[in-house]
Design a protein around this motif. Structure first.
Motif, short mmCIF file in Angstrom:
data_model
loop_
_atom_site.label_atom_id
_atom_site.label_comp_id
_atom_site.label_asym_id
_atom_site.label_seq_id
_atom_site.Cartn_x
_atom_site.Cartn_y
_atom_site.Cartn_z
N PHE A 167 0.83 -1.20 0.00
CA PHE A 167 0.00 0.00 0.00
C PHE A 167 0.87 1.25 0.00
CE2 PHE A 167 -1.78 3.44 2.61
CZ PHE A 167 -2.87 3.79 1.82
N LEU A 168 1.86 1.30 0.90
CA LEU A 168 2.72 2.48 1.00
C LEU A 168 3.54 2.68 -0.28
CD1 LEU A 168 3.87 2.12 4.71
CD2 LEU A 168 2.26 3.79 3.77
N SER A 169 3.98 1.61 -0.89
CA SER A 169 4.74 1.70 -2.14
C SER A 169 3.85 2.25 -3.26
CB SER A 169 5.28 0.32 -2.53
OG SER A 169 5.94 0.38 -3.77
N ASP A 170 2.63 1.73 -3.38
CA ASP A 170 1.70 2.20 -4.41
C ASP A 170 1.32 3.67 -4.17
OD1 ASP A 170 1.81 -0.33 -5.49
OD2 ASP A 170 -0.23 -0.90 -4.87
N LYS A 171 1.12 4.04 -2.93
CA LYS A 171 0.77 5.42 -2.57
C LYS A 171 1.91 6.37 -2.94
CE LYS A 171 -0.99 8.16 1.28
NZ LYS A 171 -1.96 8.85 0.45
N SER A 172 3.13 5.95 -2.65
CA SER A 172 4.29 6.77 -2.98
C SER A 172 4.42 6.97 -4.50
CB SER A 172 5.56 6.12 -2.43
OG SER A 172 6.69 6.84 -2.80
N THR A 173 4.21 5.92 -5.25
CA THR A 173 4.28 6.01 -6.72
C THR A 173 3.20 6.95 -7.25
OG1 THR A 173 5.16 3.76 -6.86
CG2 THR A 173 4.17 4.68 -8.86
N ALA A 174 1.98 6.84 -6.73
CA ALA A 174 0.89 7.70 -7.17
C ALA A 174 1.17 9.17 -6.83
CB ALA A 174 -0.42 7.26 -6.53
N GLU A 175 1.77 9.42 -5.67
CA GLU A 175 2.11 10.79 -5.28
C GLU A 175 3.18 11.37 -6.20
OE1 GLU A 175 3.19 10.39 -1.17
OE2 GLU A 175 1.12 10.53 -0.48
N ILE A 176 4.17 10.57 -6.56
CA ILE A 176 5.23 11.03 -7.47
C ILE A 176 4.65 11.40 -8.82
CG2 ILE A 176 7.27 10.27 -8.77
CD1 ILE A 176 8.05 8.66 -6.21
N ILE A 177 3.76 10.55 -9.34
CA ILE A 177 3.13 10.81 -10.64
C ILE A 177 2.29 12.08 -10.57
CG2 ILE A 177 1.40 9.95 -12.28
CD1 ILE A 177 2.47 7.11 -11.61
#
Length: 137
Positions: A80-90
């Protein structure tokens, strides 16, 4: 289009003012706040802010009795945290391209920004924060 982004950001900021909609008052002065959040720390802060606001309406201080944070996501917390971080970067990269870009670059930035925000929103609010507190002098 850029004015729309500023208006949405300002509206979000103003709607984030602390209230105590999630407080569950009780007759024995042991009250509860239960919140679902997409971020652990932000959820705890929101619960504490609501409890404090609830007590301040009667000019009292808030005292925490118990606080728990439970992760209830479908994915592991690490995923979850990895996916959230990726979405925030995008989202952030797209927003910068949208604001500073020219021609097709700002269009691509707008699409990336919206896609990232949509992806982040779709992850949900897997953290359940449960805070019990008392109000007193």
């Amino acid at each position: 289009m850029k004015n729309l982004l500023v208006a949405v950001g300002l509206t979000s900021l103003l709607s984030a003012c602390a209230h105590h909609d999630d407080v569950r008052p009780s007759s024995d002065n042991q009250h509860y706040v239960i919140i679902k959040s997409s971020e652990r720390g932000q959820g705890v802060k929101e619960a504490l802010d609501q409890a404090t606001h609830f007590c301040k309406q009667d000019k009292q201080s808030m005292f925490v009795l118990n606080e728990s944070v439970t992760y209830q996501g479908e994915k592991t917390e690490h995923e979850f945290l990895s996916d959230k971080s990726t979405a925030e970067i995008i989202t952030n990269a797209g927003t910068w391209l949208w604001v500073l870009g020219d021609g097709y670059v700002d269009d691509a930035g707008a699409i990336a920004s919206i896609a990232g925000a949509s992806a982040e929103h779709s992850l949900g609010k897997p953290y359940l924060i449960n805070l019990s507190f008392r109000c007193g002098s």
